[in-house]
Design a protein around this motif. Structure first.
Motif, PDB file in Angstrom:
ATOM      1  N   ASP A  95     -12.367 -11.188 -86.861  1.00  0.00           N
ATOM      2  CA  ASP A  95     -13.765 -11.501 -86.524  1.00  0.00           C
ATOM      3  C   ASP A  95     -13.884 -12.628 -85.510  1.00  0.00           C
ATOM      4  OD1 ASP A  95     -14.559  -9.576 -88.434  1.00  0.00           O
ATOM      5  OD2 ASP A  95     -14.433 -11.088 -90.045  1.00  0.00           O
ATOM      6  N   GLY A  96     -12.891 -12.756 -84.610  1.00  0.00           N
ATOM      7  CA  GLY A  96     -12.966 -13.749 -83.543  1.00  0.00           C
ATOM      8  C   GLY A  96     -12.984 -15.177 -84.033  1.00  0.00           C
ATOM      9  N   GLN A  97     -12.369 -15.425 -85.200  1.00  0.00           N
ATOM     10  CA  GLN A  97     -12.376 -16.778 -85.764  1.00  0.00           C
ATOM     11  C   GLN A  97     -11.369 -17.718 -85.096  1.00  0.00           C
ATOM     12  OE1 GLN A  97     -12.754 -16.953 -90.225  1.00  0.00           O
ATOM     13  NE2 GLN A  97     -12.369 -14.746 -90.047  1.00  0.00           N
ATOM     14  N   GLY A  98     -10.563 -17.200 -84.213  1.00  0.00           N
ATOM     15  CA  GLY A  98      -9.555 -18.031 -83.575  1.00  0.00           C
ATOM     16  C   GLY A  98      -8.215 -17.324 -83.552  1.00  0.00           C
ATOM     17  N   ALA A  99      -7.159 -18.093 -83.744  1.00  0.00           N
ATOM     18  CA  ALA A  99      -5.826 -17.483 -83.651  1.00  0.00           C
ATOM     19  C   ALA A  99      -4.818 -18.251 -84.493  1.00  0.00           C
ATOM     20  CB  ALA A  99      -5.355 -17.442 -82.189  1.00  0.00           C
ATOM     21  N   PHE A 100      -3.791 -17.526 -84.867  1.00  0.00           N
ATOM     22  CA  PHE A 100      -2.635 -18.107 -85.578  1.00  0.00           C
ATOM     23  C   PHE A 100      -1.468 -18.081 -84.588  1.00  0.00           C
ATOM     24  CE2 PHE A 100       1.222 -17.880 -88.035  1.00  0.00           C
ATOM     25  CZ  PHE A 100       0.997 -18.634 -89.181  1.00  0.00           C
ATOM     26  N   ILE A 101      -0.864 -19.249 -84.339  1.00  0.00           N
ATOM     27  CA  ILE A 101       0.253 -19.339 -83.386  1.00  0.00           C
ATOM     28  C   ILE A 101       1.471 -19.877 -84.126  1.00  0.00           C
ATOM     29  CG2 ILE A 101       1.064 -20.313 -81.197  1.00  0.00           C
ATOM     30  CD1 ILE A 101      -1.940 -20.854 -80.550  1.00  0.00           C
ATOM     31  N   ASN A 102       2.518 -19.078 -84.155  1.00  0.00           N
ATOM     32  CA  ASN A 102       3.759 -19.522 -84.795  1.00  0.00           C
ATOM     33  C   ASN A 102       4.710 -20.039 -83.711  1.00  0.00           C
ATOM     34  OD1 ASN A 102       5.416 -20.004 -87.010  1.00  0.00           O
ATOM     35  ND2 ASN A 102       6.511 -18.073 -86.729  1.00  0.00           N
ATOM     36  N   LEU A 103       5.194 -21.264 -83.894  1.00  0.00           N
ATOM     37  CA  LEU A 103       6.044 -21.924 -82.895  1.00  0.00           C
ATOM     38  C   LEU A 103       7.497 -21.971 -83.362  1.00  0.00           C
ATOM     39  CD1 LEU A 103       3.723 -24.966 -82.074  1.00  0.00           C
ATOM     40  CD2 LEU A 103       3.967 -22.862 -80.737  1.00  0.00           C
ATOM     41  N   SER A 104       8.397 -22.108 -82.406  1.00  0.00           N
ATOM     42  CA  SER A 104       9.827 -22.341 -82.696  1.00  0.00           C
ATOM     43  C   SER A 104      10.403 -23.125 -81.523  1.00  0.00           C
ATOM     44  CB  SER A 104      10.568 -21.020 -82.882  1.00  0.00           C
ATOM     45  OG  SER A 104      10.678 -20.329 -81.648  1.00  0.00           O
ATOM     46  N   PHE A 105      11.592 -23.686 -81.739  1.00  0.00           N
ATOM     47  CA  PHE A 105      12.198 -24.520 -80.697  1.00  0.00           C
ATOM     48  C   PHE A 105      13.056 -23.729 -79.709  1.00  0.00           C
ATOM     49  CE2 PHE A 105      11.715 -27.654 -84.193  1.00  0.00           C
ATOM     50  CZ  PHE A 105      10.864 -28.529 -83.546  1.00  0.00           C
ATOM     51  N   GLY A 106      13.510 -22.551 -80.105  1.00  0.00           N
ATOM     52  CA  GLY A 106      14.397 -21.810 -79.213  1.00  0.00           C
ATOM     53  C   GLY A 106      15.683 -22.582 -78.975  1.00  0.00           C
ATOM     54  N   ILE A 107      16.113 -22.598 -77.719  1.00  0.00           N
ATOM     55  CA  ILE A 107      17.375 -23.272 -77.399  1.00  0.00           C
ATOM     56  C   ILE A 107      17.241 -24.792 -77.435  1.00  0.00           C
ATOM     57  CG2 ILE A 107      18.224 -21.357 -76.002  1.00  0.00           C
ATOM     58  CD1 ILE A 107      17.415 -22.934 -73.521  1.00  0.00           C
ATOM     59  N   SER A 108      16.013 -25.308 -77.597  1.00  0.00           N
ATOM     60  CA  SER A 108      15.813 -26.757 -77.675  1.00  0.00           C
ATOM     61  C   SER A 108      15.979 -27.289 -79.089  1.00  0.00           C
ATOM     62  CB  SER A 108      14.414 -27.118 -77.164  1.00  0.00           C
ATOM     63  OG  SER A 108      14.233 -26.707 -75.831  1.00  0.00           O
TER      64      SER A 108
END
Length: 338
Positions: A95-108
């Motif tokens: 319902d356009g409430q926003g977003a969920f963003i999952n982060l990771s460091f990768g090679i860092s």
């Protein structure tokens, strides 16, 4: 029905590096690991772009653009030092409430673990990062163990080589080391003088006071020879009471004659063994590498030996230089003696 707070709590357990934003891009919640990245400063209530700089895709300029990247790989960088790089993926909320963003460091991840003192508790239990960190730690431990082993092996090798080239009683070079030095000088085209020294009356020291006294005398002789020579000269014990001195670049006969006489004078000084006074002398013969068109260690040692025995025939406690005529005299003397 699951509430927003329930969702945020669940996300924190499963995805400790998540960020949830509303439709305007304000952070509404985030995982506990991110608190370490911001030094305990809660991101909640801040604009997402004030916290993280979106590096790619470059076409994203606004929150509305960001919300269009669902399923795309996103590249971020912390705006605050140490500007750690991260990757992420966005999933729109209903319902356009926003977003969920999952982060990771990768090679860092290795830099992040070091910079923020992260532990396995800061990652999802199923995150392969944990296994990678264990592998890196195991590799580091194995490499350190290998380094320590190599250092010990290198030390043992150096010690073995040093022992192989050292006379154990006097600490001087031995015959093997002398051969190595002569071959190096000859192959390098370097001029040098070679002096053969033989102790006089050493046998009487052993016969009178015993071999322990003889060992003490030899050690004192070694110290005197080292004291009378330069640091880069070679002093070697090649037999029981025989020594060879190699003087690289010293070709002046007057200086060598003075050195030989000074050495003999020093060796004639009494050497104390307990309350007993041991007296010896020495004879020496010297040759120059330039005596031969093609210098050879064995030939040069023979020439120095000829000069040495000429000094002994002349009454001992003398130093003489090799000359071609000395060889004929030695042959004649040996023939008469026989």
């Amino acid at each position: 029905m699951m509430t927003f707070d329930d969702l945020a709590g669940l996300a924190s357990q499963v995805c400790p590096m998540h960020v949830m934003i509303d439709a305007e891009g304000t952070v509404t919640s985030h995982g506990p690991t991110l608190l370490k990245l911001c030094d305990g400063d809660d991101w909640k209530g801040k604009s997402f772009f004030d916290v993280l700089d979106l590096q790619r895709p470059r076409w994203v300029k606004s929150i509305s653009d960001l919300l269009e990247t669902a399923g795309c790989k996103l590249h971020f960088q912390l705006r605050e030092a140490p500007h750690t790089r991260m990757k992420g993926v966005l999933v729109p909320l209903p319902d356009g409430q926003g977003a969920f963003i999952n982060l990771s460091f990768g090679i860092s991840v290795l830099d992040a673990v070091r910079d923020f003192n992260l532990t396995s508790q800061d990652f999802s239990p199923t995150d392969l990062t944990i296994e990678m960190l264990y592998l890196v730690e195991a590799k580091s431990a194995a490499m350190e163990a290998s380094r320590q082993l190599n250092l010990r092996l290198q030390g043992a090798k150096i010690a073995a080589e040093e022992q192989a080239f050292t006379d154990t009683l006097t600490g001087l070079k031995n015959r093997r080391a002398m051969d190595h030095v002569l071959n190096r000088l000859i192959s390098g085209g370097r001029d040098f003088a070679l002096m053969h020294v033989d102790l006089d009356f050493f046998k009487s020291v052993n016969d009178t006071f015993g071999h322990a006294a003889g060992d003490t005398v030899l050690q004192r002789v070694a110290a005197i020879m080292v004291d009378c020579t330069r640091k880069f000269d070679t002093v070697a014990r090649i037999g029981g009471d025989e020594f060879v001195l190699v003087f690289e670049g010293l070709m002046d006969r007057n200086r060598l004659q003075d050195l030989g006489r000074r050495l003999i004078t020093r060796l004639e000084e009494p050497i104390m063994y307990g309350v007993d006074e041991c007296r010896i002398s020495a004879s020496a013969g010297t040759t120059l590498s330039t005596e031969l068109a093609n210098p050879d260690p064995a030939a040069l040692l023979h020439q120095a030996d000829v000069a040495l025995y000429a000094a002994k025939r002349a009454g001992r406690a003398q130093h003489m230089f090799y000359a071609p005529g000395l060889e004929a005299e030695m042959v004649e003397h040996d023939t008469k003696s026989a």
